[in-house]
Design an enzyme around this catalytic site. Structure first.
Site, short mmCIF file in Angstrom:
data_model
loop_
_atom_site.label_atom_id
_atom_site.label_comp_id
_atom_site.label_asym_id
_atom_site.label_seq_id
_atom_site.Cartn_x
_atom_site.Cartn_y
_atom_site.Cartn_z
N ARG A 37 0.97 -1.08 -0.16
CA ARG A 37 -0.09 0.00 0.02
C ARG A 37 0.94 1.30 -0.16
O ARG A 37 0.54 2.25 -0.68
CB ARG A 37 -0.83 -0.10 1.16
CG ARG A 37 -2.21 -1.08 1.02
CD ARG A 37 -3.18 -1.01 2.14
NE ARG A 37 -4.34 -1.60 1.69
CZ ARG A 37 -5.07 -1.96 2.51
NH1 ARG A 37 -5.05 -2.00 3.75
NH2 ARG A 37 -6.43 -2.74 2.08
N LYS A 233 -20.55 -16.67 1.87
CA LYS A 233 -21.95 -16.53 2.01
C LYS A 233 -22.55 -15.85 0.94
O LYS A 233 -21.92 -14.86 0.34
CB LYS A 233 -22.60 -15.86 3.15
CG LYS A 233 -22.24 -16.69 4.40
CD LYS A 233 -22.65 -15.65 5.59
CE LYS A 233 -22.66 -16.43 6.84
NZ LYS A 233 -23.11 -15.65 8.29
N GLY A 392 -9.01 -8.53 -1.35
CA GLY A 392 -9.42 -9.47 -0.24
C GLY A 392 -8.65 -10.96 -0.41
O GLY A 392 -7.44 -11.00 -0.81
N GLY A 415 -13.29 -4.41 -0.13
CA GLY A 415 -14.46 -3.70 0.12
C GLY A 415 -15.00 -2.86 -1.02
O GLY A 415 -16.06 -2.92 -1.50
P1 AMP Z 1 -15.76 -13.92 2.01
O1 AMP Z 1 -15.10 -13.32 3.03
O2 AMP Z 1 -16.96 -14.09 1.96
O3 AMP Z 1 -14.73 -13.86 0.71
O4 AMP Z 1 -15.31 -15.59 2.32
C1 AMP Z 1 -13.88 -15.94 2.65
C2 AMP Z 1 -14.06 -17.15 3.62
O5 AMP Z 1 -15.14 -18.19 2.99
C3 AMP Z 1 -12.65 -18.00 3.74
O6 AMP Z 1 -12.28 -17.67 4.94
C4 AMP Z 1 -13.10 -19.53 3.25
O7 AMP Z 1 -12.51 -20.30 4.24
C5 AMP Z 1 -14.61 -19.44 3.38
N1 AMP Z 1 -15.22 -20.50 2.74
C6 AMP Z 1 -14.85 -20.85 1.28
N2 AMP Z 1 -15.53 -21.73 0.89
C7 AMP Z 1 -16.37 -22.40 2.16
C8 AMP Z 1 -16.87 -23.33 2.22
N3 AMP Z 1 -17.26 -24.28 1.16
N4 AMP Z 1 -17.59 -23.64 3.35
C9 AMP Z 1 -17.22 -22.85 4.51
N5 AMP Z 1 -16.52 -21.59 4.36
C10 AMP Z 1 -15.95 -21.59 2.98
#
Ligand code: AMP
Length: 436
Positions: A37, A233, A392, A415
């Site tokens: 950064r 999610k 991210g 973000g």
């Molecule tokens: P995000 O912050 O929404 O980009 O999510 C990232 C997180 O999603 C990471 O810490 C992963 O471990 C988790 N993740 C990815 N695939 C899965 C899965 N199939 N089940 C549970 N967690 C997951």
């Protein structure tokens, strides 16, 4: 992009310029562990210094004002006083910051900047106090001062007008180059201009680059345009899914969010992550894709385990199954081998790809293969396809795998780039002057 940039400014010699940077770098025991950064901010700062401007730099570091933050320890007795109405949360945090302000200080960043910029940068030990004022007043042409962490003042996140005025001090020009916080509407990222305190407001080279690659690809992509979404999610990415489906030719879904889609298709998903209340939303998205002739790809096979690894990188037994035959007692943790090939083939025939979110629980080496396969597929089309990594976890994965220089663009703001993917306008960019 139709916003003015530093390049559009004339006669910078002797002008007092306030530059909002994103120096929120990871640190361990006062040592900077990743200076990307800082490096990203250099072109704008160098340009201003070489033009003879008097430059005040400002940034936040961490979240000192969040009561949920582990970065500043709050006194339990004082918090009880807040509950009793005897004091305010802000006052308790302010007191805690006085007790241990050094943890989130920007002093190490100033030191590193000074090294990188040939001794032209000093550090002010406060933001709007006596030291900042004295050092800003004493600036000579071609010199810079970095102010202490903006978020040591709760007024920063609350857009306090008085704070904005003091932060502006004697500045003629405001430059926003902090893409990582451009989606935040805070004093230093937007309000200082929105309140009319500094009238000339432009973006720096970093924001200009982020926007020119990402916004241009979203608005005018070379086709086929493939969007890849992963992560935990569906709930966190509702508008991203919907907006990207409109823009792209193929939307690829992986990660935890894939299982809610699979359930929406009527599949058994065992104990996999599922946003129960978003099943109808996923059905809507599947219908939207069909109606508009877009391709929506979901995993055809998946790596399953009996439980979530604890700790996350613990050894774990895996099995690969077809997604229409998932056992009721297992959870999907990564895309399977056939899906990896399907997704990589799609990337191979694309002309633009954007990617946000891991394909599985990539923190565990056994469950990282899907994420690695996507990163590899993007690296393989280097030079033939515009590849954009939306910050991210995916950015970290690409960097760790050593593929960073094989991507067209890796965003410095997870973000902020997600909000761009949602089709939102970012307050830190919206407030800047339009090009004439
Ligand atoms: P995000 O912050 O929404 O980009 O999510 C990232 C997180 O999603 C990471 O810490 C992963 O471990 C988790 N993740 C990815 N695939 C899965 C899965 N199939 N089940 C549970 N967690 C997951």
């Amino acid at each position: 992009m139709n916003k003015m940039s530093v390049k559009d400014l004339k006669d910078l010699k002797g002008k007092k310029v306030l530059v909002r940077c994103d120096f929120n770098v990871p640190m361990k025991d006062g040592v900077i562990t990743d200076e990307n950064r800082i490096i990203g901010a250099l072109p704008t700062i160098k340009y201003l210094l070489e033009a003879g401007a008097k430059v005040t730099l400002c940034s936040h570091m961490g979240k000192p004002h969040s009561v949920f933050s582990s970065e500043v320890k709050l006194n339990k007795k004082d918090l009880k006083k807040v509950d009793a109405g005897e004091t305010t949360k802000e006052a308790v945090i302010e007191k805690a910051l006085k007790d241990e302000p050094k943890k989130l200080t920007l002093a190490p960043v100033a030191k590193r900047l000074n090294e990188l910029l040939g001794g032209k940068v000093t550090f002010a030990t406060d933001v709007i106090g006596a030291d900042a004022k004295a050092k800003r007043s004493a600036l000579k042409e071609g010199e810079a001062v970095l102010l202490e962490n903006l978020r040591f003042h709760w007024e920063e996140e609350k857009k306090d007008e008085g704070f904005c005025k003091e932060l502006a001090f004697d500045a003629d020009i405001y430059v926003n180059d902090a893409f990582g916080t451009a989606h935040r509407s805070h004093a230093s990222t937007a309000a200082i201009v929105e309140y009319g305190i500094i009238k000339t407001a432009v973006c720096g080279f970093l924001i200009e680059k982020e926007l020119s690659v990402m916004a241009d690809t979203l608005e005018n992509p070379k086709r086929p345009f493939v969007a890849i979404l992963g992560g935990a999610k569906v709930t966190d990415k509702l508008n991203v899914i919907s907006n990207l489906l409109e823009k792209c030719d193929t939307l690829i879904i992986g990660g935890g969010m894939a299982y809610t889609f699979l359930k929406a298709k009527g599949y058994e998903i065992g104990t996999s992550l599922c946003d129960e209340d978003k099943i109808d939303y996923c059905k809507e998205m599947i219908a939207k894709a069909e109606k508009s002739g877009k391709e929506l790809l979901l995993p055809i096979d998946t790596v399953v385990t009996t439980h979530f690894p604890d700790p996350i990188d613990a050894e774990i037994e895996i099995e690969t199954v077809f997604t229409d035959k998932m056992p009721a007692n297992k959870m999907g943790m990564d895309i399977g081998e056939k899906t990896r090939k399907l997704y990589a083939d799609k990337v191979a025939s694309a002309k633009s790809v954007i990617w946000n979110g891991p394909m599985g629980v990539f923190e565990n080496p056994v469950l990282a293969k899907g994420t690695i396969a996507v990163a590899q597929a993007l690296a393989d089309v280097y030079g033939k396809c515009t590849t954009i990594i939306g910050g991210g976890d995916s950015a970290a994965a690409v960097q760790q795998l050593g593929f960073a220089d094989k991507m067209t663009h890796i965003s410095t703001g997870g973000g902020a780039s997600l909000e761009l993917f949602e089709g939102k306008t970012l307050p830190g960019i919206e407030c800047l002057n339009e090009k004439h």
